[in-house]
Design a protein around this motif. Structure first.
Motif, mmCIF file in Angstrom:
data_model
loop_
_atom_site.group_PDB
_atom_site.id
_atom_site.type_symbol
_atom_site.label_atom_id
_atom_site.label_comp_id
_atom_site.label_asym_id
_atom_site.label_seq_id
_atom_site.Cartn_x
_atom_site.Cartn_y
_atom_site.Cartn_z
ATOM 1 N N ALA A 1 0.822 -1.217 0.000
ATOM 2 C CA ALA A 1 0.000 0.000 0.000
ATOM 3 C C ALA A 1 0.856 1.267 0.000
ATOM 4 O O ALA A 1 0.346 2.359 -0.223
ATOM 5 C CB ALA A 1 -0.925 0.006 1.215
ATOM 6 N N CYS A 2 2.149 1.103 0.244
ATOM 7 C CA CYS A 2 3.021 2.271 0.360
ATOM 8 C C CYS A 2 3.417 2.812 -1.011
ATOM 9 O O CYS A 2 3.509 2.078 -1.986
ATOM 10 C CB CYS A 2 4.286 1.910 1.141
ATOM 11 S SG CYS A 2 3.987 1.641 2.897
ATOM 12 N N SER B 1 -6.162 6.803 3.216
ATOM 13 C CA SER B 1 -7.202 6.346 2.286
ATOM 14 C C SER B 1 -6.705 5.157 1.467
ATOM 15 O O SER B 1 -7.482 4.252 1.140
ATOM 16 C CB SER B 1 -7.633 7.489 1.372
ATOM 17 O OG SER B 1 -6.537 7.976 0.633
ATOM 18 N N VAL B 2 -5.417 5.157 1.137
ATOM 19 C CA VAL B 2 -4.865 4.031 0.369
ATOM 20 C C VAL B 2 -4.793 2.787 1.256
ATOM 21 O O VAL B 2 -5.089 1.668 0.806
ATOM 22 C CB VAL B 2 -3.469 4.394 -0.188
ATOM 23 C CG1 VAL B 2 -2.830 3.197 -0.885
ATOM 24 C CG2 VAL B 2 -3.584 5.572 -1.147
ATOM 25 N N LEU B 3 -4.402 2.987 2.514
ATOM 26 C CA LEU B 3 -4.397 1.859 3.442
ATOM 27 C C LEU B 3 -5.797 1.266 3.555
ATOM 28 O O LEU B 3 -5.988 0.048 3.559
ATOM 29 C CB LEU B 3 -3.909 2.325 4.823
ATOM 30 C CG LEU B 3 -4.019 1.290 5.956
ATOM 31 C CD1 LEU B 3 -3.186 0.053 5.634
ATOM 32 C CD2 LEU B 3 -3.586 1.892 7.288
ATOM 33 N N LEU C 1 -6.864 -2.518 2.666
ATOM 34 C CA LEU C 1 -7.530 -3.388 3.640
ATOM 35 C C LEU C 1 -8.817 -3.964 3.059
ATOM 36 O O LEU C 1 -9.114 -5.152 3.213
ATOM 37 C CB LEU C 1 -7.845 -2.593 4.914
ATOM 38 C CG LEU C 1 -6.630 -2.242 5.784
ATOM 39 C CD1 LEU C 1 -6.976 -1.116 6.757
ATOM 40 C CD2 LEU C 1 -6.154 -3.463 6.553
ATOM 41 N N ARG C 2 -9.567 -3.108 2.384
ATOM 42 C CA ARG C 2 -10.815 -3.593 1.776
ATOM 43 C C ARG C 2 -10.528 -4.674 0.743
ATOM 44 O O ARG C 2 -11.223 -5.684 0.672
ATOM 45 C CB ARG C 2 -11.565 -2.426 1.129
ATOM 46 C CG ARG C 2 -12.488 -1.729 2.099
ATOM 47 C CD ARG C 2 -13.225 -0.569 1.497
ATOM 48 N NE ARG C 2 -13.669 -0.797 0.124
ATOM 49 C CZ ARG C 2 -14.372 0.077 -0.577
ATOM 50 N NH1 ARG C 2 -14.687 1.216 -0.036
ATOM 51 N NH2 ARG C 2 -14.755 -0.165 -1.797
ATOM 52 N N VAL D 1 -10.277 -2.618 11.848
ATOM 53 C CA VAL D 1 -9.409 -1.514 11.444
ATOM 54 C C VAL D 1 -10.181 -0.541 10.564
ATOM 55 O O VAL D 1 -10.074 0.685 10.712
ATOM 56 C CB VAL D 1 -8.165 -2.043 10.697
ATOM 57 C CG1 VAL D 1 -7.286 -0.886 10.251
ATOM 58 C CG2 VAL D 1 -7.372 -2.986 11.595
ATOM 59 N N LEU D 2 -10.979 -1.088 9.653
ATOM 60 C CA LEU D 2 -11.776 -0.220 8.782
ATOM 61 C C LEU D 2 -12.737 0.628 9.602
ATOM 62 O O LEU D 2 -12.953 1.809 9.304
ATOM 63 C CB LEU D 2 -12.551 -1.067 7.763
ATOM 64 C CG LEU D 2 -11.696 -1.742 6.684
ATOM 65 C CD1 LEU D 2 -12.553 -2.666 5.825
ATOM 66 C CD2 LEU D 2 -11.015 -0.693 5.805
#
Lengths: 279, 237
Positions: A109-110, A221-223, A227-228, A245-246
């Protein structure tokens, strides 16, 4: 046996047991009367309610700042406004994911800003919350989270995380943390992750101003999107952890922002279908 | 058992219209979600550059906000009152009331510039279309700034200050020939205001929003503050 302060791994159940013991004691209503007693009672209820989420914030003395012992504000508002509580809620949950899942999820995600996260396949990750590291100038620095990963050959990779929410990342702080990581883990592959605190164009400016060799950005938002995506087809326990987490991210409005370019078009042809009929 | 009458047949005009209504509400939600995100981006950027102003207030423009839950909404209310984001404004302000050195930065949203009076009472949306079909109108955001220099403007609200500046202020260009601002003496203070309007069509992405709204807005804030300072320097003590 309790591990050193500042270090916790999912293989350290004793810390959790200690917390539950403390929470049971803490959750009892205060014997003091008046508003402060009522406030403490409310705080304790909330702490008990969120005990798992706030475990690491509590263990590291962060909740006092978040709750404000003398404040009569609603402590839920204070928790919601606390950057450290958010860190605990997000990374406290991520540490219960399988090591490879957590590592892959975060590293993919980074966004590289300078250098990149070293390619690595961890067999175990030791996750530290707010570790105190020696700084070059003789002082201390405190990244929010440090992951120390070991691979099958005994190689070590270290990722430091600096979280920002409602405040901006600064090159100076990232520089200090990078140098402290290098000093603390001289033989490890290293990367520093700036989580939040920089918009899409501010990331570029940050990469130019910061001297860290492996600096990557991670937008909340990217994380959230990562996650989704990871929830799809995942095992139930992984889905539950990610769902928590979400929830923590949603609670703070840390979802992907949408713009007019994604406004849907619903021009359809043909007669509409009614799914409802009277009995 | 149900006592509901059977729905009209699929092919009826009313059925199609209700489909359109459902579609319209879904589209309005999607639009408003994006609009609020866009405004959040603008607010974050403004506050990053000018930390003093905090969120001030929002309100619908031209009609009332939805009433409290204990108010009978079936009497004396316009249906517009329940479409509060259709036309509204919001602002970030450094103080509740204008005072020396204060700054207000606002945005006004119009989902349809075709909104207007159709006679006494509640504007009738179906009459907008007779002479003003939606296609000839625009969806706009207007950015506005009010800045106060030294001294006491002696007004009780930002709205009052804005009205005084509209009436008594004069367009002034900056000394370097830059953009103008409307500057005037209000109480013992000089104050200035300026605004610009962008078509929401130009704000499709965050990058475009920064280019066409945020950057000009930050420039306008600096220009208005500079215009007030220059007018103050030119005013004999």
């Amino acid at each position: 046996m309790r591990r050193a302060r500042g270090i916790a791994t999912r293989r350290n159940p004793s810390a959790v047991a200690m917390w539950h013991h403390a929470a049971r004691n803490t959750a009892r209503p205060s014997i003091e009367g008046g508003k402060r007693g009522a406030l403490q009672q409310r705080c304790c209820s909330i702490i008990a309610l969120h005990e798992a989420d706030l475990l690491h914030a509590h263990l590291h003395g962060k909740l006092g700042r978040a709750l404000g012992a003398e404040s009569e504000d609603d402590p839920r508002v204070r928790i919601r406004a606390s950057e450290d509580a958010l860190t605990a809620m997000v990374f406290g949950r991520l540490r219960y994911l399988p090591d490879t899942v957590a590592w892959t999820l975060i590293t993919h995600a980074c966004t590289p800003l300078r250098g990149a996260i070293p390619a690595f396949v961890p067999v175990e990750i030791e996750m530290q919350f707010w570790p105190q590291l020696a700084a070059d100038d003789g002082g201390r620095v405190e990244p929010d989270v440090v992951w120390r990963a070991v691979d099958a050959a005994g190689g070590v990779a270290v990722i430091g995380f600096e979280m920002k929410w409602r405040t901006k990342q600064t090159a100076g702080q990232l520089d200090r943390e990078w140098r402290a990581l290098r000093r603390a883990y001289p033989d490890a592959a290293r990367a520093l992750v700036a989580v939040g605190g920089a918009d899409f164009d501010e990331m570029d400016a940050l990469s130019r101003a910061c001297a860290a060799e492996n600096l990557v950005g991670l937008r909340w938002s990217v994380l959230r999107e990562a996650l989704r995506d990871r929830m799809i087809g995942a095992e139930p326990q992984v889905r539950r952890l990610i769902s928590d987490v979400l929830c923590a991210l949603d609670d703070r409005g840390l979802r992907d922002m949408r713009f007019f370019e994604t406004l849907p078009s619903w021009r359809t042809a043909g007669p509409p279908r009614l799914d409802w009929r009277p009995a | 058992m149900s006592t509901s009458p059977p729905p009209p047949p699929d092919e009826s005009e009313l059925t199609r219209q209700f489909v359109e209504v459902r579609r319209a509400f879904r589209l309005v939600h999607a639009y408003q979600r994006r609009l609020l995100d866009l405004l959040r981006l603008v607010g974050d950027r403004v506050r990053a550059a000018y930390p003093d102003p905090n969120f001030g207030m929002w309100s619908p423009s031209g009609y009332s906000a939805p009433p409290r839950s204990d108010v009978d909404i079936t009497r004396g209310k316009w249906a517009w009152d329940f479409l509060p984001l259709y036309r509204f404004q919001l602002d970030w302000r450094s103080s509740d009331r204008p005072k020396a050195g204060a700054l207000l930065v606002g945005l006004r949203h119009e989902a349809d510039t075709g909104y207007g009076s159709t006679g006494p009472g509640e504007p009738d949306s179906l009459k907008f279309g007779e002479e003003n079909p939606p296609a000839v109108h625009r969806t706009t955001l207007t950015a506005y700034v009010i800045a106060v220099g030294d001294g006491d403007p002696q007004v009780t609200s930002w709205g009052e200050l804005s009205a005084v500046l509209k009436e008594k202020g004069e367009q002034k260009r900056l000394a370097d020939g830059g953009e103008a601002a409307r500057v005037g003496q209000v109480g013992t203070a000089l104050a200035g205001t300026e605004s610009f309007t962008v078509d929401a069509l130009t704000l499709a992405t965050p990058e475009k929003t920064v280019e066409w709204l945020v950057t000009p807005l930050l420039g306008m804030i600096a220009d208005v503050q500079l215009a007030v300072r220059e007018a103050g320097a030119a005013t004999p003590a």
